[in-house]
Design a protein around this motif. Structure first.
Motif, short mmCIF file in Angstrom:
data_model
loop_
_atom_site.label_atom_id
_atom_site.label_comp_id
_atom_site.label_asym_id
_atom_site.label_seq_id
_atom_site.Cartn_x
_atom_site.Cartn_y
_atom_site.Cartn_z
N VAL A 60 5.20 -104.77 15.60
CA VAL A 60 3.84 -104.66 15.06
C VAL A 60 2.77 -104.85 16.12
O VAL A 60 1.58 -104.76 15.84
CB VAL A 60 3.61 -105.67 13.90
CG1 VAL A 60 4.56 -105.39 12.75
CG2 VAL A 60 3.72 -107.11 14.36
N SER A 61 3.20 -105.11 17.34
CA SER A 61 2.25 -105.44 18.41
C SER A 61 1.34 -104.26 18.75
O SER A 61 1.79 -103.12 18.89
CB SER A 61 3.00 -105.86 19.67
OG SER A 61 2.10 -106.07 20.73
N GLY A 62 0.09 -104.60 18.90
CA GLY A 62 -0.88 -103.64 19.40
C GLY A 62 -1.02 -103.71 20.91
O GLY A 62 -1.83 -103.02 21.51
N GLY A 63 -0.22 -104.60 21.53
CA GLY A 63 -0.23 -104.72 22.98
C GLY A 63 -1.28 -105.65 23.54
O GLY A 63 -1.50 -105.67 24.75
N SER A 64 -1.91 -106.44 22.70
CA SER A 64 -2.94 -107.35 23.20
C SER A 64 -2.30 -108.44 24.05
O SER A 64 -1.11 -108.72 23.96
CB SER A 64 -3.71 -107.99 22.04
OG SER A 64 -2.92 -108.98 21.40
N GLU A 65 -3.13 -109.06 24.87
CA GLU A 65 -2.65 -110.13 25.74
C GLU A 65 -2.07 -111.29 24.92
O GLU A 65 -1.02 -111.83 25.26
CB GLU A 65 -3.79 -110.63 26.64
CG GLU A 65 -3.34 -111.66 27.64
CD GLU A 65 -4.47 -112.15 28.52
OE1 GLU A 65 -4.16 -112.63 29.62
OE2 GLU A 65 -5.65 -112.08 28.12
N GLY A 66 -2.75 -111.66 23.84
CA GLY A 66 -2.26 -112.75 22.99
C GLY A 66 -0.90 -112.43 22.40
O GLY A 66 -0.02 -113.29 22.36
N GLU A 67 -0.71 -111.19 21.95
CA GLU A 67 0.58 -110.81 21.39
C GLU A 67 1.67 -110.86 22.44
O GLU A 67 2.79 -111.29 22.17
CB GLU A 67 0.50 -109.40 20.78
CG GLU A 67 -0.34 -109.36 19.51
CD GLU A 67 -0.65 -107.94 19.06
OE1 GLU A 67 -0.71 -107.02 19.90
OE2 GLU A 67 -0.83 -107.76 17.84
N ARG A 68 1.36 -110.43 23.65
CA ARG A 68 2.36 -110.46 24.72
C ARG A 68 2.77 -111.90 25.04
O ARG A 68 3.95 -112.17 25.26
CB ARG A 68 1.82 -109.76 25.98
CG ARG A 68 1.76 -108.25 25.84
CD ARG A 68 1.54 -107.54 27.17
NE ARG A 68 0.44 -108.05 27.96
CZ ARG A 68 -0.82 -107.63 27.88
NH1 ARG A 68 -1.14 -106.66 27.04
NH2 ARG A 68 -1.75 -108.15 28.66
N PHE A 69 1.81 -112.82 25.05
CA PHE A 69 2.15 -114.23 25.28
C PHE A 69 3.03 -114.77 24.15
O PHE A 69 3.99 -115.50 24.41
CB PHE A 69 0.88 -115.09 25.41
CG PHE A 69 0.33 -115.15 26.80
CD1 PHE A 69 0.94 -115.92 27.76
CD2 PHE A 69 -0.80 -114.43 27.14
CE1 PHE A 69 0.44 -115.99 29.06
CE2 PHE A 69 -1.32 -114.49 28.42
CZ PHE A 69 -0.69 -115.27 29.39
N ARG A 70 2.70 -114.42 22.92
CA ARG A 70 3.48 -114.92 21.79
C ARG A 70 4.91 -114.37 21.82
O ARG A 70 5.86 -115.11 21.59
CB ARG A 70 2.80 -114.58 20.46
CG ARG A 70 1.57 -115.46 20.23
CD ARG A 70 0.90 -115.25 18.90
NE ARG A 70 1.83 -115.34 17.79
CZ ARG A 70 1.81 -114.52 16.75
NH1 ARG A 70 0.91 -113.56 16.64
NH2 ARG A 70 2.67 -114.67 15.78
N ILE A 71 5.06 -113.09 22.11
CA ILE A 71 6.40 -112.49 22.18
C ILE A 71 7.21 -113.13 23.30
O ILE A 71 8.38 -113.51 23.11
CB ILE A 71 6.30 -110.95 22.34
CG1 ILE A 71 5.72 -110.32 21.06
CG2 ILE A 71 7.66 -110.35 22.69
CD1 ILE A 71 5.26 -108.88 21.23
N THR A 72 6.60 -113.27 24.46
CA THR A 72 7.28 -113.91 25.58
C THR A 72 7.68 -115.33 25.23
O THR A 72 8.80 -115.77 25.51
CB THR A 72 6.38 -113.90 26.84
OG1 THR A 72 6.05 -112.55 27.15
CG2 THR A 72 7.06 -114.56 28.03
#
Length: 191
Positions: A60-72
């Motif tokens: 569902v990620s839109g590729g935002s920086e916050g989403e990338r940190f959460r996934i990592t």
């Protein structure tokens, strides 16, 4: 199953794992060896939950920086949990020092992963980001407390170390529950 439901399912599986692990840590305070098996099972559930959260979030990620940190952070937490599974099994096999050293590493890794999730939630734009950030922060602090408790045990301050670790495991359970509630509210608000 769509990404949001995978993410949500993972969050609640993680909650279940943290509760099982906390029960195991409580049993260990009473010096009952069987607690290691519950800690192992609980961390296995946590690893599965974190992995599902990462997969769902990636979908569902839109590729935002916050989403990338959460996934990592999810993937890092899963790695820490798997280290804790191994640590608990090693301790169950009567190799306590080796298991405790692995536990310190696993809990430290979990703490870093949860901190990244908290940071990602904080800079993200979720409706319930304060609750999500708080939950992940509490998880991070709980995992750090577990590592500190294990360090006390290694330094032969067993009773205090067991109590600190048990408290940390309950903090992780509380934080995971807060994060799961935030994600559930986010999901319900988006329907």
């Amino acid at each position: 199953m769509n990404g949001e439901l995978i993410l949500l399912t993972g969050a609640w599986i993680q909650v279940l794992g943290t509760v099982i692990a906390a029960i195991g840590e409580t049993i260990l305070v009473n010096e009952e060896h069987a607690g290691f098996r519950l800690v192992s099972i609980g961390n296995g559930f946590e690893a599965a939950g974190n992995s599902l959260q990462a997969v769902g979030a990636e979908k569902v990620s839109g590729g935002s920086e916050g989403e990338r940190f959460r996934i990592t952070g999810d993937w890092i937490q899963a790695a820490g949990n798997m280290t804790n599974v191994k640590a608990a099994e090693v301790q169950f096999s009567e190799e306590e020092i080796e298991g405790l050293n692995l536990d310190v590493i696993g809990d430290s890794v979990q703490s870093v992963g949860a901190a990244l999730e908290a940071y990602g939630a904080n800079i993200g734009n979720a409706r319930f980001k304060k609750l999500l950030t708080t939950g992940n922060t509490i998880q991070s602090l709980g995992a750090a407390l577990e590592a500190i408790g294990e360090t006390f045990i290694l330094r032969e301050e067993r009773e205090l170390g067991l109590q600190i670790s048990a408290f940390g495991s309950y903090a992780q359970a509380a934080g995971a529950t807060m994060a799961a509630v935030a994600l559930t509210k986010e999901y319900e608000a988006g329907e």
